[in-house]
Design an enzyme around this catalytic site. Structure first.
Site, PDB file in Angstrom:
ATOM      1  N   CYS A 116       0.859  -1.189   0.000  1.00  0.00           N
ATOM      2  CA  CYS A 116       0.000   0.000   0.000  1.00  0.00           C
ATOM      3  C   CYS A 116       0.892   1.234   0.000  1.00  0.00           C
ATOM      4  CB  CYS A 116      -0.879   0.002   1.249  1.00  0.00           C
ATOM      5  SG  CYS A 116      -1.566   1.628   1.573  1.00  0.00           S
ATOM      6  N   ASN A 150      10.424  -1.159  -8.473  1.00  0.00           N
ATOM      7  CA  ASN A 150      10.352  -1.771  -9.795  1.00  0.00           C
ATOM      8  C   ASN A 150       8.935  -1.637 -10.336  1.00  0.00           C
ATOM      9  OD1 ASN A 150      11.872  -3.572 -11.776  1.00  0.00           O
ATOM     10  ND2 ASN A 150       9.976  -4.731 -11.493  1.00  0.00           N
ATOM     11  N   GLU A 151       8.826  -1.055 -11.490  1.00  0.00           N
ATOM     12  CA  GLU A 151       7.528  -0.944 -12.169  1.00  0.00           C
ATOM     13  C   GLU A 151       6.374  -0.631 -11.218  1.00  0.00           C
ATOM     14  OE1 GLU A 151       7.015  -4.437 -14.665  1.00  0.00           O
ATOM     15  OE2 GLU A 151       8.234  -3.519 -16.227  1.00  0.00           O
ATOM     16  N   CYS A 156      -4.552   1.092  -4.516  1.00  0.00           N
ATOM     17  CA  CYS A 156      -5.005   0.552  -3.235  1.00  0.00           C
ATOM     18  C   CYS A 156      -6.216   1.360  -2.760  1.00  0.00           C
ATOM     19  CB  CYS A 156      -3.875   0.642  -2.212  1.00  0.00           C
ATOM     20  SG  CYS A 156      -4.336   0.019  -0.580  1.00  0.00           S
ATOM     21  N   CYS A 158      -7.439   1.017   0.657  1.00  0.00           N
ATOM     22  CA  CYS A 158      -7.534   0.725   2.090  1.00  0.00           C
ATOM     23  C   CYS A 158      -7.876   1.991   2.883  1.00  0.00           C
ATOM     24  CB  CYS A 158      -6.232   0.122   2.590  1.00  0.00           C
ATOM     25  SG  CYS A 158      -4.926   1.360   2.781  1.00  0.00           S
ATOM     26  N   CYS A 161      -5.264   4.750   2.675  1.00  0.00           N
ATOM     27  CA  CYS A 161      -5.351   5.475   1.407  1.00  0.00           C
ATOM     28  C   CYS A 161      -6.527   6.457   1.452  1.00  0.00           C
ATOM     29  CB  CYS A 161      -5.494   4.506   0.240  1.00  0.00           C
ATOM     30  SG  CYS A 161      -3.937   3.654  -0.122  1.00  0.00           S
ATOM     31  N   GLU A 308      14.875  -2.640 -19.634  1.00  0.00           N
ATOM     32  CA  GLU A 308      14.613  -4.070 -19.815  1.00  0.00           C
ATOM     33  C   GLU A 308      14.011  -4.326 -21.183  1.00  0.00           C
ATOM     34  OE1 GLU A 308      11.942  -5.863 -17.007  1.00  0.00           O
ATOM     35  OE2 GLU A 308      12.777  -4.752 -15.323  1.00  0.00           O
ATOM     36  N   TRP A 316       4.557 -14.036 -20.116  1.00  0.00           N
ATOM     37  CA  TRP A 316       3.249 -13.608 -19.600  1.00  0.00           C
ATOM     38  C   TRP A 316       2.212 -13.359 -20.693  1.00  0.00           C
ATOM     39  CZ3 TRP A 316       3.374  -8.988 -21.955  1.00  0.00           C
ATOM     40  CH2 TRP A 316       4.631  -8.390 -22.116  1.00  0.00           C
ATOM     41  N   GLU A 356       8.751 -16.923 -13.676  1.00  0.00           N
ATOM     42  CA  GLU A 356       9.557 -16.430 -14.799  1.00  0.00           C
ATOM     43  C   GLU A 356      10.585 -17.440 -15.290  1.00  0.00           C
ATOM     44  OE1 GLU A 356      10.614 -12.543 -13.319  1.00  0.00           O
ATOM     45  OE2 GLU A 356       8.909 -11.664 -14.387  1.00  0.00           O
TER      46      GLU A 356
HETATM   47  C1  GLA Z   1       9.028  -6.593 -15.908  1.00  0.00           C
HETATM   48  C2  GLA Z   1       9.768  -6.632 -14.586  1.00  0.00           C
HETATM   49  C3  GLA Z   1      10.803  -7.711 -14.525  1.00  0.00           C
HETATM   50  C4  GLA Z   1      10.310  -8.983 -15.163  1.00  0.00           C
HETATM   51  C5  GLA Z   1       9.853  -8.711 -16.571  1.00  0.00           C
HETATM   52  C6  GLA Z   1       9.378  -9.947 -17.295  1.00  0.00           C
HETATM   53  O1  GLA Z   1       9.520  -5.720 -16.804  1.00  0.00           O
HETATM   54  O2  GLA Z   1      10.329  -5.400 -14.241  1.00  0.00           O
HETATM   55  O3  GLA Z   1      11.097  -7.917 -13.164  1.00  0.00           O
HETATM   56  O4  GLA Z   1       9.262  -9.490 -14.421  1.00  0.00           O
HETATM   57  O5  GLA Z   1       8.789  -7.801 -16.524  1.00  0.00           O
HETATM   58  O6  GLA Z   1       8.960  -9.647 -18.594  1.00  0.00           O
HETATM   59 ZN    ZN Z   2      -3.771   1.602   0.836  1.00  0.00          ZN
END
Ligand code: GLA
Ligand code: ZN
Length: 678
Positions: A116, A150-151, A156, A158, A161, A308, A316, A356
Site C-alpha cells: 500500500c 520496480n515498475e 489501493c 484501504c 489510502c 529491460e 506472460w 519467470e
Molecule cells: C518486468 C519486470 C521484470 C520482469 C519482466 C518480465 O519488466 O520489471 O522484473 O518481471 O517484466 O517480462
Molecule cells: Zn492503501
C-alpha cells in the site's frame, strides 16, 4: 545521462539475480556476461526479504560479495532498492503494508507491487532501506545509476489510502464548499458536509467496473491521488539516496503508456527516464516507436535508458513467440534510434523456479553460450563496442509535436457516453502511426510543455483542456503554428465539468467552429466523407458542427444520414497560423494522406522516404554538426533504400556513397552525416 560516470558507450547488460544461485555459479556468470560484451548489471531488484529478516536485522554480506565480484570484473552497476516486494514477516506483523483491492478485499502476502503506497510501515522501512543501501555502497564508483523499486503499478483502496485521499483533497480544494462545487456534487445528492464522508471510489462506492464510474470527478481525483501517492513513495527513497549521494543518477523503470500513473509528473522527479520495452507478438513497429518517443518526451527530449527487454521470449503472453533471428538486435537499435543510451535485458540468468522460469534470458537453463540467443547477444555486444560514444546524448530534431495527457486519458475513458468505443490510445496511435510509418520524427509532449520548437502540433481527442493550456495553443497558432485536433475535444475543464457555451469550449475560437451534437456509430456502421477526390470512412463518433470563422476543407461533408453535408474537416486561420479540426475517426489511408498534406503545407519533410516497413529516424548533435540516421528494416525480406548523400556506415566502418543501399531482412544501418562544420 551518466555524463559524470565515465560512460563512453551504450551500456549493455541488465537484471542480474545472483541471489537465486550458489556462489560458484556467479563466477561462471561473470565469464559469460563478459563474453557477451556486457558492462552493466542491475542488482538487488527483489531482495528486500533477504536484506532484512526482521525489524532490526539487516544482512548486506551477500550483496557486499556480489558488489565485490562485479567490481572485480569491471562491470558497472545499476543499483536497485528492492522495495517492490515487502518481506512476508512485515506483512504478518504490520498488515497495513497490504493493499485492499478494487473489490474491497484485503490482500494477503504474495505477488509483487503489492505494498500500500500510503502504509506508514511501507513508507518508513522502504525509506530506511534506500538510505542504508546508499550509505553502504556510496563509495562504489562503478554504480552509475540507482533504480528505485520496480515498475510501480496498481492501486489501493484501504483505510490509510482513504484517509490520505481526504488530506490530498483538503490541500487541493481547501474548503468543502469549493470541493462540492468543483465536483458538481448537487448531482445525485452527493453534497458533502464533512471531509470524513468522502470515501475511496471503488466497487463498493462509485464504480461498477474499473473504468466505469457514476461520479467522474471523484474517480478522476482518486487516480491523480494514487499516482501522487506512489510518487511520494518513490520520492522518499529518492531523497534518502540523494542525502547520502548528492550526485546519484536516480530512476525507476516505467512501463510504456501505463494508464494509472501520470508519467509526466513522475519524470520531473527522475534524473533520467528508463523503461521496460516488451512489444507483444506482431505489434506494429510504430506502436513501439511511439512508446520510445513518449519516454524521450517525458524529460524534454533527454536520452533515456532501455532498462529491460527480453532477449528472446516473454512468459506472460498467452502465446510467447520467440524473437526471430535478428529481431532482438533490430529492436535494440530501434530503442537507440528513438533516444536510448542503454540496451538492457531482463534477465541475465534464467531462473529455475516460479513464474519467470520460462522467460528468456542471456544465459538459459542449459547454461551454455552455444545458443542462438547467446550468440546474437554477443554479436550485438561487439557492435555496441564499435559504436562507442558516437550516439550517446544525441537529440532528436522534430518539427511535429503530439500532445499527450494522462488526465485527458482518464477523463475520456471514465466518460459515460457518448460511446464505449472512445479509446484515447487508439485515436492517438492512428495519428502517430501515420507519421511514423512515413518517417517523420515526432515528439510526444505534455500540454504544459513549450510549443515553440514546433511547426505542427497535433492533439487527438483533446477532451480535457486544463488551466490556460488553450491560451498556449492560441499563442502558438497566432505566431504561425499549425494546430490540429479532433472530435470530442474541448469538452471539459480539469474537474471534468463541461465548459458551457458550446463545444469545443475553450478551443472554439481557435478552431472557428461550434459543435452542436455528436453521433455515436456502432462498430459495424460507417458514415463517409470526401477529401481531395477520395472517399474515406467516418467512424466511432461524428461531430455535427457549424463553421463560424473556419472554412470547410472536405468536399461534401458527411455523405449520408440526416446530417449529410455537415462539415467533417475544417481549417481556421488565426493570426499567422491555422487550426484544423477532424470531426470523426477514420481509416489509416485518411491519416496517411491528410497528414502528408499537412506536413507539406508546414514544410516538414520526412527523415527519408523508404519502402513500407523500413523505419528511419535521426539523432543529431548541435556541437559537432553530426547527424545520425538509423535505418531499421522491420521486414523479413531485403529492402533497398536511396541515400541522398555520402555518409559513414558506423557498424561496418566504411564510407558509403549516395545512392542505393540494400538491407537484409531485419537488418539495421547506422549512418553518420556531417550536416555542418563543427
Ligand atoms: C518486468 C519486470 C521484470 C520482469 C519482466 C518480465 O519488466 O520489471 O522484473 O518481471 O517484466 O517480462
Ligand atoms: Zn492503501
Amino acid at each position: 545521462m551518466f555524463e559524470k560516470k565515465n560512460v563512453e558507450k551504450i551500456l549493455y547488460g541488465g537484471d542480474y539475480n545472483p541471489e537465486q544461485w550458489p556462489e560458484d555459479v556467479w563466477q561462471e556468470d561473470m565469464r559469460l556476461l563478459k563474453q557477451a560484451g556486457m558492462d552493466i548489471v542491475t542488482l538487488n531488484v527483489f531482495s528486500w526479504a533477504l536484506l532484512q529478516s526482521s525489524e532490526e536485522e539487516y544482512h548486506f554480506e551477500e550483496l557486499d560479495k556480489i558488489m565485490e565480484l562485479v567490481q572485480d570484473h569491471g562491470m558497472k552497476v545499476c543499483m536497485a532498492t528492492s522495495t517492490a516486494v515487502h518481506p512476508a514477516w512485515m506483512a504478518r506483523k504490520y498488515p497495513d503494508v497490504l493493499r485492499v483491492d478494487f473489490e474491497g478485499r484485503k490482500r494477503k502476502f504474495g505477488g509483487r507491487a503489492n505494498s500500500c503506497p500510503n502504509s506508514p510501515t511501507y513508507r518508513k522501512y522502504s525509506r530506511i532501506l534506500a538510505g542504508k543501501l546508499a550509505k553502504r555502497y556510496r563509495d562504489y564508483d562503478n554504480i552509475v545509476a540507482w533504480h528505485i523499486s520496480n515498475e510501480y503499478s496498481g492501486a489501493c483502496y484501504c483505510e490509510n489510502c482513504e484517509k490520505n485521499f481526504r488530506l490530498w483533497l483538503q490541500k487541493k480544494y481547501h474548503t468543502l464548499d469549493n470541493l462540492n462545487q468543483s465536483w458538481n456534487t448537487a448531482f445525485w445528492g452527493h453534497t458533502f458536509y464533512d471531509w470524513e464522508e468522502i470515501v475511496a471510489p471503488d466497487m463498493r462506492s462509485e464504480h461498477f467496473a474499473e473504468d466505469r464510474t457514476y461520479f467522474q470527478p471523484i474517480s478522476l481525483d482518486y487516480r491523480r491521488f494514487m499516482s501522487d501517492s506512489m510518487l511520494e513513495c518513490y520520492t522518499l527513497e529518492y531523497d534518502a539516496i540523494k542525502e547520502v549521494i548528492p550526485d546519484a543518477e536516480i530512476t525507476t523503470n516505467l512501463m510504456d503508456f501505463y494508464k494509472t500513473l501520470d508519467y509526466f509528473r513522475w519524470a520531473k522527479k527522475m534524473d533520467f527516464v528508463s523503461w521496460d520495452c516488451y512489444p507483444e507478438n506482431g505489434q506494429p513497429y510504430a506502436r513501439t516507436s511511439m512508446a520510445h518517443d513518449l519516454m524521450r518526451g517525458l524529460k524534454g527530449g533527454q536520452s533515456f535508458a532501455l532498462m529491460e527487454q527480453t532477449p528472446t521470449v516473454s512468459n506472460w503472453l498467452p502465446y510467447n513467440a520467440l524473437k526471430r533471428p535478428g529481431v532482438m538486435r533490430l529492436l535494440s537499435y530501434q530503442a537507440v534510434a528513438h533516444g536510448a543510451d542503454t540496451v538492457m535485458f531482463f534477465q541475465m540468468r534464467q531462473s529455475a523456479g516460479a513464474c519467470e522460469k520460462f522467460h528468456g534470458a542471456v544465459i538459459g537453463h542449459a547454461g551454455t553460450p552455444e545458443t542462438r540467443v547467446f550468440k546474437e547477444i554477443a554479436a550485438l555486444g561487439k557492435e555496441l563496442k564499435t559504436l562507442g560514444a558516437s550516439t550517446l546524448g544525441m537529440r532528436t530534431r522534430s518539427k511535429i509535436a503530439m500532445l499527450f495527457d494522462w488526465d485527458n486519458w482518464w477523463g475520456i475513458e471514465f466518460s459515460a457516453g457518448p460511446t464505449k468505443e472512445l479509446d484515447y490510445m487508439a485515436e492517438f496511435t492512428r495519428y502517430y502511426s501515420a507519421l511514423r510509418n512515413k518517417n517523420y520524427n515526432v515528439d510526444i509532449v505534455s500540454p504544459e510543455d513549450s510549443l515553440e520548437p514546433y511547426a505542427l502540433v497535433i492533439a487527438p481527442v483533446y477532451y480535457m483542456v486544463k488551466g490556460d493550456n488553450d491560451e498556449r495553443i492560441r499563442r502558438f497558432v497566432r505566431r504561425g503554428g499549425t494546430f490540429l485536433t479532433t472530435f470530442f475535444s474541448g469538452m471539459v475543464q480539469e474537474n471534468d465539468l463541461v465548459t458551457l457555451g458550446g463545444y469545443p469550449g475553450k478551443l472554439r475560437d481557435i478552431l472557428g467552429i461550434w459543435v452542436e451534437e455528436e453521433d455515436a456509430l456502432p462498430p459495424e456502421q460507417d458514415n463517409a466523407f470526401c477529401y481531395r477526390g477520395k472517399t474515406y470512412p467516418a467512424r466511432i463518433l461524428c461531430d455535427l458542427l457549424h463553421t463560424e470563422t473556419a472554412e470547410q476543407i472536405d468536399e461534401k461533408g458527411y455523405l449520408s444520414d440526416f446530417y449529410q453535408g455537415f462539415p467533417v474537416l475544417t481549417r481556421n486561420r488565426m493570426g499567422e497560423g491555422c487550426a484544423y479540426f477532424v470531426a470523426t475517426s477514420s481509416g489509416d489511408d485518411f491519416y496517411r494522406d491528410f497528414l502528408r498534406d499537412l506536413c507539406d503545407e508546414c514544410h516538414i519533410s520526412p527523415v527519408l522516404t523508404t519502402p513500407e516497413g523500413v523505419e528511419v529516424t535521426s539523432r543529431c548533435r548541435e556541437e559537432d554538426g553530426k547527424e545520425i540516421l538509423f535505418v531499421l528494416n522491420h521486414n523479413e525480406r531485403p529492402e533497398t533504400i536511396t541515400l541522398p548523400r555520402d555518409c559513414t556506415d558506423l557498424l561496418a566502418g566504411i564510407q558509403i556513397p549516395a545512392g542505393e543501399v540494400t538491407l537484409e531482412g531485419y537488418d539495421v544501418k547506422i549512418l553518420s552525416f556531417q550536416t555542418s562544420e563543427a
